[in-house]
Motif scaffolding. Structure first.
Motif, PDB file in Angstrom:
ATOM      1  N   GLY A 171       0.794  -1.224   0.000  1.00  0.00           N
ATOM      2  CA  GLY A 171       0.000   0.000   0.000  1.00  0.00           C
ATOM      3  C   GLY A 171       0.821   1.266   0.000  1.00  0.00           C
ATOM      4  N   GLU A 172       2.140   1.147  -0.017  1.00  0.00           N
ATOM      5  CA  GLU A 172       3.036   2.298  -0.085  1.00  0.00           C
ATOM      6  C   GLU A 172       4.351   1.861  -0.708  1.00  0.00           C
ATOM      7  N   THR A 173       5.145   2.823  -1.149  1.00  0.00           N
ATOM      8  CA  THR A 173       6.406   2.497  -1.795  1.00  0.00           C
ATOM      9  C   THR A 173       7.412   1.956  -0.782  1.00  0.00           C
ATOM     10  N   PRO A 174       8.453   1.261  -1.254  1.00  0.00           N
ATOM     11  CA  PRO A 174       9.480   0.764  -0.325  1.00  0.00           C
ATOM     12  C   PRO A 174      10.105   1.888   0.501  1.00  0.00           C
ATOM     13  N   ASN A 175      10.437   3.012  -0.130  1.00  0.00           N
ATOM     14  CA  ASN A 175      11.056   4.116   0.614  1.00  0.00           C
ATOM     15  C   ASN A 175      10.116   4.677   1.677  1.00  0.00           C
ATOM     16  N   ALA A 176       8.822   4.801   1.344  1.00  0.00           N
ATOM     17  CA  ALA A 176       7.859   5.313   2.315  1.00  0.00           C
ATOM     18  C   ALA A 176       7.729   4.364   3.502  1.00  0.00           C
ATOM     19  N   TYR A 177       7.712   3.067   3.215  1.00  0.00           N
ATOM     20  CA  TYR A 177       7.609   2.066   4.285  1.00  0.00           C
ATOM     21  C   TYR A 177       8.847   2.094   5.180  1.00  0.00           C
ATOM     22  N   ILE A 178      10.018   2.142   4.574  1.00  0.00           N
ATOM     23  CA  ILE A 178      11.266   2.168   5.347  1.00  0.00           C
ATOM     24  C   ILE A 178      11.331   3.426   6.205  1.00  0.00           C
ATOM     25  N   THR A 179      10.962   4.574   5.628  1.00  0.00           N
ATOM     26  CA  THR A 179      10.981   5.834   6.380  1.00  0.00           C
ATOM     27  C   THR A 179      10.028   5.781   7.561  1.00  0.00           C
ATOM     28  N   LYS A 180       8.819   5.266   7.348  1.00  0.00           N
ATOM     29  CA  LYS A 180       7.839   5.177   8.436  1.00  0.00           C
ATOM     30  C   LYS A 180       8.377   4.329   9.582  1.00  0.00           C
ATOM     31  N   LYS A 181       8.943   3.183   9.272  1.00  0.00           N
ATOM     32  CA  LYS A 181       9.443   2.300  10.315  1.00  0.00           C
ATOM     33  C   LYS A 181      10.648   2.913  11.028  1.00  0.00           C
ATOM     34  N   ARG A 182      11.492   3.628  10.296  1.00  0.00           N
ATOM     35  CA  ARG A 182      12.639   4.274  10.930  1.00  0.00           C
ATOM     36  C   ARG A 182      12.196   5.432  11.814  1.00  0.00           C
ATOM     37  N   MET A 183      11.194   6.175  11.396  1.00  0.00           N
ATOM     38  CA  MET A 183      10.709   7.287  12.214  1.00  0.00           C
ATOM     39  C   MET A 183      10.037   6.768  13.488  1.00  0.00           C
ATOM     40  N   GLU A 184       9.325   5.654  13.382  1.00  0.00           N
ATOM     41  CA  GLU A 184       8.740   5.050  14.586  1.00  0.00           C
ATOM     42  C   GLU A 184       9.841   4.619  15.549  1.00  0.00           C
ATOM     43  N   ALA A 185      10.900   4.032  14.999  1.00  0.00           N
ATOM     44  CA  ALA A 185      12.028   3.637  15.845  1.00  0.00           C
ATOM     45  C   ALA A 185      12.673   4.860  16.488  1.00  0.00           C
TER      46      ALA A 185
END
Length: 286
Positions: free
Chosen positions: A224-238
């Protein structure tokens, strides 16, 4: 999915018993820890994902970490609460892999478990219900420190109670993102396991044996989102979790979540959360 229980590292940040009379009303609460409630008397509501849920006696409720929600209470309401912190920096987050039901029936002795957890951890009771008071770096660091300084027997008992209460929800939980494409499922696992290391889309595409453009299309279709968007979201949560649960500098946190340029990290964090990392550390997500 079957996981080793050794990989589930959960800690009690706050626990207690609270009575309210129309004074449990907080808007747009979002925290890097999960919340678990057992309702004893009365009624209140939680607004989440554009849906309003009733909180009623005899039920347990679970709100995952990083979930924006609001509380509505206009009458008498009594409940036990637990704030749960999952330490998963060096492992995949187990709780993040599941879609939990919001409500489950409480077992007959769950109230006894709540009472015992509150009894052996009286110093983890919230000073007041306002998230602005407790959801910040200073308070959470203090609670984490108290957690580690507790007698070992209390740590074991607390962890056991949390496991029992979480099991009520895990019994009815379903794996997140039922990904049809095995290649994307493998990539998601790789991202989660290597979130703190350099990750580039080209390398992920090679790993999936696809061209870059085809990989991005398939990933977005499945997730439901691009790889970069997914990676950024998970890194920001971390980063959110590290900002309020460690004393690391922002520069160090930037590096720990995969950013060599802390200036770029600051800009990305502000774009994601709406506030700077420093302000988030002081005020939490508000």
């Amino acid at each position: 999915m079957n996981y080793s229980i050794d990989k589930l590292h959960v800690y009690t940040l706050n626990v207690g018993y609270a009575e309210h009379n129309g004074d449990w009303n907080w808007k747009n609460v979002r925290s890097p820890f999960a919340r678990l409630y057992l309702v004893v008397e009365g009624q209140a509501k939680v607004e989440m994902h554009s849906t309003t849920y009733d909180l009623t006696p005899g039920h347990l409720y679970f709100i995952p970490a990083f979930t924006t929600h609001s509380y509505v209470c206009d009458s008498h309401f009594v409940h036990y609460y637990i704030h749960i912190y999952e330490d998963s920096e060096t492992e995949e987050s187990i709780l993040d892999k599941w879609d939990f039901p919001f409500e489950v029936d409480a077992n007959g002795y769950d109230i006894d478990l709540m009472q015992q957890l509150a009894y052996i951890n009286p110093f983890l009771k919230l000073p007041m219900s306002n998230p602005d008071v407790y959801d910040n770096h200073k308070t959470l660091m203090s609670n984490i420190d108290m957690n580690f300084r507790r007698p070992f027997c209390d740590k074991v008992e607390s962890r056991g109670i949390i496991f029992v209460l979480l099991s009520r929800f895990l019994k009815h939980a379903t794996p997140k993102a039922d990904i049809a494409d095995n290649r994307i499922r493998t990539i998601i696992r790789h991202i989660r396991q290597n979130l703190y290391k350099p990750i580039d889309v080209e390398g992920l595409a090679d790993m999936a044996c696809m061209s870059k453009d085809h990989f991005i299309r398939i990933f977005k279709k499945e997730i439901g989102e691009t790889p970069n968007a997914y990676i950024t979201k998970k890194r920001m949560e971390a980063a959110e979790l590290l900002l309020i649960t460690t004393n690391d500098t922002i520069k160090a946190i930037s590096a720990r979540v995969g950013y060599d340029d802390d200036s770029y990290f600051n800009k990305t964090f502000k774009r994601y959360s709406g506030i700077s990392p420093q302000k988030y550390r002081v005020d939490g997500g508000r």
